[in-house]
Design a protein around this motif. Structure first.
Motif, PDB file in Angstrom:
ATOM      1  N   ALA A  51      63.117  -9.735  28.969  1.00  0.00           N
ATOM      2  CA  ALA A  51      62.421  -9.322  30.191  1.00  0.00           C
ATOM      3  C   ALA A  51      62.631  -7.830  30.392  1.00  0.00           C
ATOM      4  O   ALA A  51      63.771  -7.345  30.406  1.00  0.00           O
ATOM      5  N   THR A  52      61.536  -7.097  30.526  1.00  0.00           N
ATOM      6  CA  THR A  52      61.606  -5.639  30.724  1.00  0.00           C
ATOM      7  C   THR A  52      60.701  -5.239  31.883  1.00  0.00           C
ATOM      8  O   THR A  52      59.820  -5.999  32.299  1.00  0.00           O
ATOM      9  N   VAL A  53      60.945  -4.018  32.397  1.00  0.00           N
ATOM     10  CA  VAL A  53      60.035  -3.413  33.368  1.00  0.00           C
ATOM     11  C   VAL A  53      59.688  -2.013  32.862  1.00  0.00           C
ATOM     12  O   VAL A  53      60.401  -1.428  32.037  1.00  0.00           O
ATOM     13  N   THR A  54      58.580  -1.500  33.360  1.00  0.00           N
ATOM     14  CA  THR A  54      58.148  -0.152  32.996  1.00  0.00           C
ATOM     15  C   THR A  54      58.156   0.722  34.232  1.00  0.00           C
ATOM     16  O   THR A  54      57.525   0.396  35.253  1.00  0.00           O
ATOM     17  N   GLY A  55      58.894   1.827  34.146  1.00  0.00           N
ATOM     18  CA  GLY A  55      59.018   2.719  35.290  1.00  0.00           C
ATOM     19  C   GLY A  55      57.693   3.356  35.679  1.00  0.00           C
ATOM     20  O   GLY A  55      56.825   3.583  34.834  1.00  0.00           O
ATOM     21  N   ASP A  56      57.546   3.623  36.997  1.00  0.00           N
ATOM     22  CA  ASP A  56      56.349   4.315  37.496  1.00  0.00           C
ATOM     23  C   ASP A  56      56.703   5.592  38.238  1.00  0.00           C
ATOM     24  O   ASP A  56      55.828   6.242  38.828  1.00  0.00           O
ATOM     25  N   GLY A  57      57.977   5.954  38.219  1.00  0.00           N
ATOM     26  CA  GLY A  57      58.401   7.175  38.897  1.00  0.00           C
ATOM     27  C   GLY A  57      58.484   7.053  40.400  1.00  0.00           C
ATOM     28  O   GLY A  57      58.809   8.029  41.084  1.00  0.00           O
ATOM     29  N   VAL A  58      58.207   5.869  40.934  1.00  0.00           N
ATOM     30  CA  VAL A  58      58.207   5.669  42.383  1.00  0.00           C
ATOM     31  C   VAL A  58      59.194   4.558  42.781  1.00  0.00           C
ATOM     32  O   VAL A  58      60.017   4.732  43.684  1.00  0.00           O
ATOM     33  N   GLN A  59      59.101   3.421  42.115  1.00  0.00           N
ATOM     34  CA  GLN A  59      59.896   2.260  42.493  1.00  0.00           C
ATOM     35  C   GLN A  59      61.277   2.284  41.833  1.00  0.00           C
ATOM     36  O   GLN A  59      61.445   2.773  40.702  1.00  0.00           O
ATOM     37  N   THR A  60      62.245   1.719  42.545  1.00  0.00           N
ATOM     38  CA  THR A  60      63.580   1.544  41.970  1.00  0.00           C
ATOM     39  C   THR A  60      63.559   0.397  40.965  1.00  0.00           C
ATOM     40  O   THR A  60      62.589  -0.380  40.889  1.00  0.00           O
ATOM     41  N   VAL A  61      64.645   0.303  40.211  1.00  0.00           N
ATOM     42  CA  VAL A  61      64.747  -0.801  39.252  1.00  0.00           C
ATOM     43  C   VAL A  61      64.629  -2.142  39.980  1.00  0.00           C
ATOM     44  O   VAL A  61      63.921  -3.052  39.532  1.00  0.00           O
ATOM     45  N   ALA A  62      65.307  -2.293  41.104  1.00  0.00           N
ATOM     46  CA  ALA A  62      65.247  -3.554  41.858  1.00  0.00           C
ATOM     47  C   ALA A  62      63.827  -3.857  42.295  1.00  0.00           C
ATOM     48  O   ALA A  62      63.362  -5.003  42.229  1.00  0.00           O
ATOM     49  N   GLN A  63      63.108  -2.816  42.745  1.00  0.00           N
ATOM     50  CA  GLN A  63      61.724  -3.023  43.177  1.00  0.00           C
ATOM     51  C   GLN A  63      60.836  -3.367  41.994  1.00  0.00           C
ATOM     52  O   GLN A  63      59.916  -4.198  42.107  1.00  0.00           O
ATOM     53  N   LEU A  64      61.081  -2.747  40.841  1.00  0.00           N
ATOM     54  CA  LEU A  64      60.292  -3.045  39.651  1.00  0.00           C
ATOM     55  C   LEU A  64      60.503  -4.492  39.198  1.00  0.00           C
ATOM     56  O   LEU A  64      59.560  -5.159  38.745  1.00  0.00           O
ATOM     57  N   ILE A  65      61.740  -4.958  39.314  1.00  0.00           N
ATOM     58  CA  ILE A  65      62.012  -6.362  38.948  1.00  0.00           C
ATOM     59  C   ILE A  65      61.177  -7.303  39.814  1.00  0.00           C
ATOM     60  O   ILE A  65      60.566  -8.263  39.324  1.00  0.00           O
ATOM     61  N   ASP A  66      61.133  -7.035  41.116  1.00  0.00           N
ATOM     62  CA  ASP A  66      60.362  -7.892  42.012  1.00  0.00           C
ATOM     63  C   ASP A  66      58.860  -7.781  41.772  1.00  0.00           C
ATOM     64  O   ASP A  66      58.142  -8.788  41.788  1.00  0.00           O
ATOM     65  N   SER A  67      58.369  -6.567  41.535  1.00  0.00           N
ATOM     66  CA  SER A  67      56.920  -6.371  41.423  1.00  0.00           C
ATOM     67  C   SER A  67      56.377  -6.706  40.043  1.00  0.00           C
ATOM     68  O   SER A  67      55.222  -7.140  39.916  1.00  0.00           O
ATOM     69  N   GLN A  68      57.183  -6.540  38.988  1.00  0.00           N
ATOM     70  CA  GLN A  68      56.664  -6.744  37.638  1.00  0.00           C
ATOM     71  C   GLN A  68      57.145  -8.039  36.979  1.00  0.00           C
ATOM     72  O   GLN A  68      56.514  -8.525  36.035  1.00  0.00           O
ATOM     73  N   ILE A  69      58.246  -8.595  37.472  1.00  0.00           N
ATOM     74  CA  ILE A  69      58.784  -9.818  36.853  1.00  0.00           C
ATOM     75  C   ILE A  69      58.696 -11.008  37.804  1.00  0.00           C
ATOM     76  O   ILE A  69      58.109 -12.042  37.478  1.00  0.00           O
ATOM     77  N   ASN A  70      59.238 -10.861  38.992  1.00  0.00           N
ATOM     78  CA  ASN A  70      59.338 -12.005  39.903  1.00  0.00           C
ATOM     79  C   ASN A  70      58.017 -12.418  40.526  1.00  0.00           C
ATOM     80  O   ASN A  70      57.922 -13.484  41.139  1.00  0.00           O
ATOM     81  N   THR A  71      56.980 -11.586  40.383  1.00  0.00           N
ATOM     82  CA  THR A  71      55.657 -11.988  40.869  1.00  0.00           C
ATOM     83  C   THR A  71      54.964 -12.960  39.911  1.00  0.00           C
ATOM     84  O   THR A  71      53.928 -13.539  40.258  1.00  0.00           O
ATOM     85  N   ASP A  72      55.521 -13.130  38.729  1.00  0.00           N
ATOM     86  CA  ASP A  72      54.971 -14.085  37.764  1.00  0.00           C
ATOM     87  C   ASP A  72      55.004 -15.484  38.387  1.00  0.00           C
ATOM     88  O   ASP A  72      56.078 -15.964  38.768  1.00  0.00           O
ATOM     89  N   PRO A  73      53.861 -16.173  38.532  1.00  0.00           N
ATOM     90  CA  PRO A  73      53.847 -17.497  39.176  1.00  0.00           C
ATOM     91  C   PRO A  73      54.651 -18.543  38.417  1.00  0.00           C
ATOM     92  O   PRO A  73      54.937 -19.615  38.966  1.00  0.00           O
ATOM     93  N   ARG A  74      55.013 -18.242  37.184  1.00  0.00           N
ATOM     94  CA  ARG A  74      55.823 -19.192  36.415  1.00  0.00           C
ATOM     95  C   ARG A  74      57.304 -19.114  36.778  1.00  0.00           C
ATOM     96  O   ARG A  74      58.089 -19.927  36.311  1.00  0.00           O
TER      97      ARG A  74
END
Length: 729
Positions: A324-347
């Motif tokens: 499981a990885t996230v890709t930085g956007d220069g705006v969100q923190t790592v914690a926010q990226l986890i929620d927006s890019q990983i935990n939003t997965d309906p699975r």
């Protein structure tokens, strides 16, 4: 219109077995509509619109119309609120994840009072759905606010708390497909499959064939590796260590990179991979130490993590993991990226119904350590485009069953056999599961007892695998169904005596018999309880007894109405008479037609290879012959009676009295059997010392039942001669 008073729930009764409504458990609710008896749905302004807005899927309910939209048609034409509550409860259960299709609502002899039933796999879940449905119905009637989503969530929470987990439920469903009965033995996932001496037990994905020694070995990763290595199974090199310094020394000796993990942890807790630096190894040691009694340092095996499920020596499913990885956007923190890019997965979710877990880095120290190795913390903001590793394992949910190389399957099966597990989850690290492990440097890193099945039942990608069926096929041979012969005897007069005689005859025929009747609870000829045992609880206990290979159960109409039958199907179902209606008024059973519907339950559950035994001297019982899936055997006092003659003319079996003896007849063939007159004389002589009721009809019922159980006529005759009517004090 003024606010309507709440519908009163007068009585709520869980029918735990086959009953007058259906073969399956139901919740039976007695409702008093009060003034709403005068207001069917079409006379409640705006009610239908409010209800369908709250529960739009009601359009899928066919109801008695038999087609989509059938229930909505009934609402518009006008139907009473008890019927509406039935459909609301069913829909709430559907939305909560417990699909339910059966329900009925019937009026009683009291105006405005109805009996409503619906399918209930679990009593507590059903009661919760009823309470929520009742509140929703009254809110819709009175145009009051109601949060449907919150109600569904509460039912779902109750389902998660009370019902079987998905792994156990899949195994039970596979058993049901093979008509193997099941009994839940605790509030968790301990389940009995089959009855009596032919039962097996499961506890999630462990069985009563799972060795405690093997489970202990699997819990010790170092011992597991030692045993596997001795048999030529590829495993990573490693060593157990006692300190962080020793961990670094072992890592240098093995060669970097390495893995540090607890020796007896599970679910990947405390496992840190691909360690190359001294400070990382030492930090990983401290983390592993928190999750196990000993720490292992192993060579790092490059590749993907795989979980292969072995059942009875065969690989039946395989799943691959992904990082499981996230890709930085220069705006969100790592914690926010986890929620927006990983935990939003309906699975992903927090319950077992989701194939992937939501990631909470604050609860997983390995994630925090991996972030630290990348020079990051949770509140850091990665630069745009930077890929950040979040989780290396714990995402094994991509089905790859069809890709497993035969050599890999053989090696994995060997690993399970070496440890001694009949069901095992074997963790394999390999770049390509479609190639032999040796040629790619792959290895088996763990063997797990009691593996979870969800990744195979509901993979995040790929096809689900029939792992429940594989486990059932492992536990039961193709020609086995876990059933023992069950004789159910219903009626009002002499049924306990019929039951005692039949149990005695089965005992003489070499069976280990359990008997539940109003004279008590018996194991073989020994009475173990003296209180009335013609009830669900006592009968159920016999079905749980591993020492019993045949069961005889007396069922009264009252017990069927109060609890249902204790078994789903039976070998022989006996109905002796249509009496006892005077004691059934509390159940609103006031006519012979109503009693007929109750008693027919006993015939409805006869197996196709079994038999219904009916008293031909009671004309109404003859109507039940067509209800039996199995054979029908009639008995009566007069062998020349038209019903018996007609039955014999069709090749059917019949038992009747001639010259004081029971005659066993099939077609034109006749065998003179037990001396009924002698039995009656012995009963008459001991009438003061026995609770038994007997006449010729009772004796004939016992003889016919024994014949239905394939007991030879000679043994039936000898058994009646030796049956003792007196019960020991």
């Amino acid at each position: 219109m003024s606010r309507q008073e709440d519908i009163k729930l007068l009585r709520i009764n869980y029918l735990r077995g086959p009953n007058m409504w259906t073969y399956r458990p139901v919740l039976e609710v007695w409702l008093d509509l009060g003034k709403l008896e005068d207001y069917p749905s079409n006379l409640l302004p705006g009610f239908t619109e409010r209800l369908t807005a709250a529960l739009p899927a009601l359009i899928e309910h066919h109801c008695g119309v038999g087609e989509r939209g059938g229930f909505l048609q009934r609402l518009q034409e006008g139907t009473w609120c008890g019927h509406v509550l039935e459909h609301i409860v069913i829909e709430l259960l559907n939305l909560a994840g417990m699909p339910t299709g059966f329900g009925q609502t019937r009026s009683t002899s009291q105006r405005g009072v109805y009996r409503m039933v619906f399918r209930a796999r679990d009593e507590q879940v059903a009661r919760c759905a009823l309470a929520e449905g009742h509140t929703l119905l009254m809110a819709a009637i009175n145009d009051e606010a109601f949060d449907v989503d919150a109600a569904v969530a509460r039912v779902r929470d109750k389902l998660d708390d009370c019902y079987l987990g998905p792994s156990t439920a899949a195994i039970v469903a596979a058993a049901t497909d093979r008509r193997i009965p099941h009994i839940r033995l605790n509030d968790g996932n301990l389940v009995q499959l089959g009855h009596g001496a032919r039962q097996r037990r499961i506890w999630t994905a462990e069985t009563d064939m799972t060795s405690a020694i093997a489970e202990g070995i699997a819990g010790d990763k170092d011992l597991t590796k030692t045993l596997l290595k001795s048999c030529g199974v590829p495993v990573p090199e490693g060593a157990a260590v006692k300190s962080a310094e020793a961990a670094w020394d072992a890592a240098q000796e093995l060669g970097l990179p390495v893995v540090v993990k607890p020796s007896d942890g599970n679910h990947g807790r405390g496992v840190t991979l691909d360690l190359r630096l001294r400070e990382d190894v030492m930090a990983a040691f401290k983390l592993a130490e928190e999750h196990g009694s000993e720490v292992l340092v192993e060579s790092y095996i490059p590749g993907n993590e795989h979980r292969l499920l072995v059942v009875g020596g065969k690989v039946v499913a395989a799943a691959r993991g992904d990082i499981a990885t996230v890709t930085g956007d220069g705006v969100q923190t790592v914690a926010q990226l986890i929620d927006s890019q990983i935990n939003t997965d309906p699975r992903r979710g927090l319950t077992e119904e989701f194939p992937l877990n939501r990631i909470n880095p604050l609860e997983d120290a390995v994630i925090l350590l991996d972030l630290e190795r990348q020079g990051l913390k949770l509140d850091d903001v990665p630069t745009a485009g930077r890929q950040v590793l979040i989780q290396r394992n714990g995402n094994v949910a991509i089905d790859c069953t069809d890709q497993v190389h035969p050599e890999v399957a053989h090696t994995v099966s060997l690993a399970a056999r070496v440890i001694g597990l009949d069901i095992a989850g074997v963790d394999v690290v390999a770049r390509d599961i479609g190639r032999p492990l040796q040629e790619q440097g792959g290895a088996i890193v763990e063997v797990n007892a009691g593996p979870g099945l969800l990744m195979h039942l509901k993979p995040a990608e790929g096809m689900p695998q029939p792992v429940g069926q594989a486990i059932i096929d492992h536990l039961f041979a193709e020609d086995e169904n876990g059933r023992i012969p069950i004789v159910g005897i219903a009626g009002s007069r002499g049924t306990h005596t019929v039951a005692r005689i039949v149990a005695w005859l089965l005992h003489l025929n070499g069976r280990h018999v359990g008997l539940a009747c109003r004279d008590g609870l018996f194991l073989g000829p020994r009475r173990v309880e003296r209180k009335n045992s013609a009830r669900w609880e006592a009968s159920h206990r016999l079905l749980m007894n591993r020492g019993v290979d045949a069961v005889v159960i007396e069922n009264s109409a009252e017990s069927v109405l109060r609890d249902g039958l204790a078994y789903d199907r039976c070998q022989v179902g006996v109905i002796t008479d249509m009496g006892g209606i005077a004691s059934l008024s509390e159940f609103d059973v006031l006519s012979e037609d109503q009693l007929y519907k109750v008693l027919r339950t006993q015939v409805d559950v006869v197996l196709s290879e079994g038999a219904a035994v009916l008293n031909a001297d009671v004309a109404r019982l003859l109507d039940m012959a067509e209800l039996s899936d199995g054979e029908v055997i009639l008995y009566g006092a007069d062998g020349d009676a038209p019903a018996l003659a007609e039955h014999r003319a069709k090749g059917g079996r019949a038992v009747f009295l001639r010259g004081g003896a029971a005659v066993l007849a099939q077609g034109s063939s006749e065998t003179s059997g037990a001396n009924v007159e002698a039995l009656l004389r012995r009963f008459a002589a001991s009438s003061a010392a026995t609770s038994a009721e007997i006449d010729a009809s009772v004796a004939l019922a016992a003889v016919a039942t024994a014949w239905a159980m394939n007991i030879p006529p000679e043994l039936i005759s000898a058994g009646l001669d030796t049956f003792v009517p007196e019960l020991q004090a």
